[in-house]
Motif scaffolding. Structure first.
Motif, mmCIF file in Angstrom:
data_model
loop_
_atom_site.group_PDB
_atom_site.id
_atom_site.type_symbol
_atom_site.label_atom_id
_atom_site.label_comp_id
_atom_site.label_asym_id
_atom_site.label_seq_id
_atom_site.Cartn_x
_atom_site.Cartn_y
_atom_site.Cartn_z
ATOM 1 N N LEU A 1 0.753 -1.331 -0.068
ATOM 2 C CA LEU A 1 -0.023 -0.085 0.060
ATOM 3 C C LEU A 1 0.850 1.390 -0.107
ATOM 4 N N ILE A 2 1.812 1.309 0.723
ATOM 5 C CA ILE A 2 3.100 2.406 0.757
ATOM 6 C C ILE A 2 3.532 2.812 -0.604
ATOM 7 N N VAL A 3 4.132 1.700 -1.234
ATOM 8 C CA VAL A 3 4.877 1.808 -2.566
ATOM 9 C C VAL A 3 4.148 1.595 -3.738
ATOM 10 N N ARG A 4 2.735 1.387 -3.486
ATOM 11 C CA ARG A 4 1.578 1.084 -4.532
ATOM 12 C C ARG A 4 1.796 2.077 -5.715
ATOM 13 N N ASP A 5 1.874 3.530 -5.612
ATOM 14 C CA ASP A 5 1.902 4.357 -6.612
ATOM 15 C C ASP A 5 3.034 4.623 -7.133
ATOM 16 N N LYS A 6 4.243 4.099 -6.591
ATOM 17 C CA LYS A 6 5.522 4.193 -7.042
ATOM 18 C C LYS A 6 6.147 2.644 -7.649
ATOM 19 N N ALA A 7 5.133 1.896 -7.368
ATOM 20 C CA ALA A 7 5.937 0.321 -7.814
ATOM 21 C C ALA A 7 5.468 -0.098 -8.928
ATOM 22 N N THR A 8 6.171 0.745 -10.149
ATOM 23 C CA THR A 8 5.895 0.507 -11.714
ATOM 24 C C THR A 8 7.185 -0.298 -12.099
ATOM 25 N N THR A 9 6.990 -0.995 -13.079
ATOM 26 C CA THR A 9 7.952 -1.789 -13.638
ATOM 27 C C THR A 9 8.870 -1.004 -14.587
ATOM 28 N N GLY A 10 8.101 0.178 -15.018
ATOM 29 C CA GLY A 10 8.891 1.087 -15.937
ATOM 30 C C GLY A 10 9.355 0.638 -17.037
ATOM 31 N N ASP A 11 10.743 0.796 -17.307
ATOM 32 C CA ASP A 11 11.390 0.232 -18.415
ATOM 33 C C ASP A 11 12.695 -0.872 -18.044
ATOM 34 N N ALA A 12 12.093 -1.590 -16.945
ATOM 35 C CA ALA A 12 12.975 -2.620 -16.336
ATOM 36 C C ALA A 12 13.378 -3.613 -17.287
ATOM 37 N N THR A 13 14.650 -3.967 -17.175
ATOM 38 C CA THR A 13 15.216 -5.214 -17.911
ATOM 39 C C THR A 13 14.942 -6.379 -17.019
ATOM 40 N N PRO A 14 15.200 -7.609 -17.872
ATOM 41 C CA PRO A 14 15.183 -8.848 -17.040
ATOM 42 C C PRO A 14 16.277 -8.917 -16.096
ATOM 43 N N PHE A 15 17.605 -8.159 -16.317
ATOM 44 C CA PHE A 15 18.492 -8.102 -15.648
ATOM 45 C C PHE A 15 18.230 -7.207 -14.399
ATOM 46 N N ALA A 16 17.470 -6.425 -14.366
ATOM 47 C CA ALA A 16 17.019 -5.492 -13.161
ATOM 48 C C ALA A 16 16.264 -6.474 -12.167
#
Length: 285
Positions: free
Chosen positions: A131-146
């Motif tokens: 609930l705390i990180v929900r608004d910021k918990a996006t995958t964005g352009d994350a690579t499989p390595f990330a």
């Protein structure tokens, strides 16, 4: 020390604020290598001045393993995952699985019994973090390595905490931490040489961030973590990590004017409830 858990949470949470400040002026592995070098230097001075008993060859190996896991893989994994596109909120969510994973392993490896009420508390803690990180918990352009780096960070801090509890309790903290930080520093240096430009902008803000992370985190918070690990069950200790996201969010709100969503405030209350359940001791009648 009655206040030790609360002090630990505040100090540990402040590390994320210091990292945010310092990473604006250096690449992650370079930043971590400098942090470990400074910590080893100061610990070396303290060790030479106080002359504690050095660990046996077996204890030295245990310190190297703990340093590789708890500092090398955890810190390196977190910073590398963010560098490769994983948001800070998402890596916080991934690492917040640690208490549940630690409790599962502690039940089998250390023989610690985890009660049903504690499992409920662990689940509540994870829900609160979400609930705390929900608004910021996006995958964005994350690579499989990330994502792989995030999993490495989770495994590093989980296994490292359990390893320290099982094998590191009898090692004096001064030489023990010196060996651990030297091991992690070598890992970060090799990574920085192989994959980074190693350019550092020596601004007052960067020097402050390094100083804060060395003195407050590498000395204060880590020492308190080991203190708590020696004196309490692993499940109870790692449940405190659920309180880190809400405290970090409050610090970011105060220092960087980051928005606190109503859902995040609810999540903070849920985290506190979860940690209370994990650490609540039934009276024996």
């Amino acid at each position: 020390m009655f206040a030790a858990p609360g002090v630990f949470v505040v100090l540990w949470a402040s590390g994320f604020v210091g990292a945010k400040l310092g990473l604006s002026y250096a690449e992650p592995l370079t930043f971590l290598a400098l942090r470990m070098a400074a910590a080893v230097f100061l610990l070396g001075v303290v060790t030479l001045a106080t002359r504690p008993k050095w660990p046996s060859p077996q204890g030295l190996v245990h310190s190297v393993v703990t340093g590789s896991l708890l500092h090398g893989l955890y810190l390196g994994g977190v910073f590398v995952s963010i560098e490769n596109g994983l948001s800070a909120g998402m890596i916080a969510l991934v690492v917040s699985l640690q208490p549940v994973l630690t409790s599962t392993l502690a039940n089998r490896w250390l023989g610690e019994r985890v009660r049903a009420l504690q499992w409920l508390g662990l689940v509540l803690g994870f829900a609160g973090v979400y609930l705390i990180v929900r608004d910021k918990a996006t995958t964005g352009d994350a690579t499989p390595f990330a994502w792989a780096a995030g999993v490495v960070a989770l495994l590093g801090i989980t296994v490292g905490t359990l390893y320290q509890k099982r094998f590191g309790g009898g090692i004096d903290w001064r030489p023990g931490l010196c060996i651990q930080y030297a091991t992690a520093g070598l890992m970060f240096t090799l990574g920085a040489v192989g994959f980074e430009t190693r350019v550092v902008h020596w601004t007052p803000q960067f020097v402050f961030a390094i100083g804060w992370l060395v003195l407050v985190l590498s000395f204060g918070a880590v020492w308190l973590l080991y203190f708590l690990i020696r004196r309490a069950a692993a499940t109870r200790v790692v449940s405190l990590f659920y309180l880190t996201p809400p405290v970090t969010a409050l610090m970011a709100w105060l220092l960087f004017n980051e928005r606190l969503a109503p859902l995040a405030l609810i999540g903070m209350a849920v985290c506190v409830a979860g940690v209370f359940l994990v650490n609540w001791k039934r009276k024996v009648t």
